[in-house]
Structures are given as C-alpha cells and as structure tokens.
Design a protein around this motif. Structure first.
Motif, short mmCIF file in Angstrom:
data_model
loop_
_atom_site.label_atom_id
_atom_site.label_comp_id
_atom_site.label_asym_id
_atom_site.label_seq_id
_atom_site.Cartn_x
_atom_site.Cartn_y
_atom_site.Cartn_z
N ASP A 108 -2.37 3.99 -8.42
CA ASP A 108 -0.94 4.24 -8.32
C ASP A 108 -0.52 5.44 -9.18
OD1 ASP A 108 -0.46 3.39 -11.00
OD2 ASP A 108 0.09 1.37 -10.37
N ARG A 109 0.76 5.75 -9.18
CA ARG A 109 1.29 6.92 -9.91
C ARG A 109 1.05 6.87 -11.41
NH1 ARG A 109 7.41 5.65 -8.27
NH2 ARG A 109 6.27 4.86 -6.50
N PHE A 110 0.73 5.69 -11.93
CA PHE A 110 0.46 5.54 -13.36
C PHE A 110 -1.03 5.53 -13.66
CE2 PHE A 110 4.37 3.26 -12.23
CZ PHE A 110 5.28 4.01 -12.95
N TYR B 31 0.84 -1.20 0.00
CA TYR B 31 0.00 0.00 0.00
C TYR B 31 0.87 1.25 0.00
CZ TYR B 31 -3.78 3.22 0.97
OH TYR B 31 -4.68 4.26 0.88
N ALA B 32 1.88 1.29 0.85
CA ALA B 32 2.76 2.46 0.93
C ALA B 32 3.46 2.72 -0.40
CB ALA B 32 3.79 2.28 2.05
N GLU C 22 2.32 6.01 -3.01
CA GLU C 22 3.30 7.09 -3.18
C GLU C 22 3.16 7.70 -4.58
OE1 GLU C 22 8.11 7.74 -3.35
OE2 GLU C 22 7.34 5.98 -2.30
N LYS C 23 2.91 8.96 -4.65
CA LYS C 23 2.66 9.71 -5.89
C LYS C 23 1.36 9.27 -6.56
CE LYS C 23 7.58 10.29 -6.82
NZ LYS C 23 8.66 9.99 -7.75
N GLY C 24 0.56 8.49 -5.85
CA GLY C 24 -0.72 8.03 -6.37
C GLY C 24 -1.86 8.69 -5.61
#
Length: 136
Positions: A124-126, A97-98, A102-104
């Motif tokens: 997520d970041r994508f 999860y961490a 992150e950036k998500g």
C-alpha cells in the motif's frame, strides 16, 4: 500462586510520521474496524508533538499496534511479512484491492492463481504489504 497475563502476539507497525494516516485509512476499509486507543507525544517529548507515540486499532477482531518513530531508520516494511485478508465475496476483494493499490504498488494483480478463486497482493501507499484472497 502467581497470576500472569496470557502471552499474546500482536502485529506492530512502525511508521515515521504516517501512523495516524495509515491507521485511519485501514480502519476506513473494514466495517468491523476501530481505533481502540491513541497516545500522542506531548511538548518536550522526543517525537513531534501530537504524533502517535503508541496506538492500538482493530480490524476484523484482530488488534494491531502502530507508532510514529521519531528516529529515522534505514529500513521499512517488506513483503516478506504481510497482512493476509480472507475476503467474503468478490465485491469486497475488488474494493479492498483498489483502495490498497491506489498510490501503492501491485505485487500480484487480482487474478486466479490456482490456490483461491481470486487473489491479489499489494504494497500500500505506506509500504505495508497485503495479501487478499477469496476462497474457492
């Protein structure tokens, strides 16, 4: 007698320039993950040279495919489709999860929602959506 390949359903992720970064990130999160194959665009092909034309990677025995689309699309990923991961222990769900948030964007923070011991949902970041669960 005709011999045909068995039908198979595979998750296919389309990125616009981040396929390799995403695939590398995802395979780094799981012990039993690997990049199986990568085909890249060459010179004078429609996509940027070196970007991912087609790739296969595996997480927990499940193969996924990804590409870098050389065409810009007006759509992206949606949480209506997500990758669902059944974690083995609390340390694993916390770590995944961490890393994924992150950036998500958290959709459901890690917690107890009554249907599992611990659950979290994140984009997520994508932009790919992940549901993480720890069975009761």
């Amino acid at each position: 007698m005709s011999v045909t390949a068995a039908q198979k359903v595979t998750t296919f992720l389309m990125f616009e320039g981040a396929a390799e970064e995403a695939m590398t990130f995802y395979t780094s999160l799981f012990d039993d993950a690997e990049v199986v194959a990568v085909e890249r665009y060459g010179p004078d092909e429609p996509g940027p040279e070196g970007s991912v034309r087609h790739a296969i990677f595996a997480i927990a025995g499940q193969q996924l495919m990804c590409i870098d689309s050389h065409v810009h699309h007006q759509f992206g990923f949606t949480p209506a489709i997500s990758l669902y991961v059944q974690c083995e222990n609390e340390a694993e769900i916390d770590r995944l999860y961490a890393a994924l948030v992150e950036k998500g964007e958290p959709l459901m923070p890690l917690g107890s929602y009554g249907f599992s011991a611990k659950f979290g949902w994140v984009n997520d970041r994508f932009g790919v959506s992940w549901q993480l669960t720890l069975p009761a």
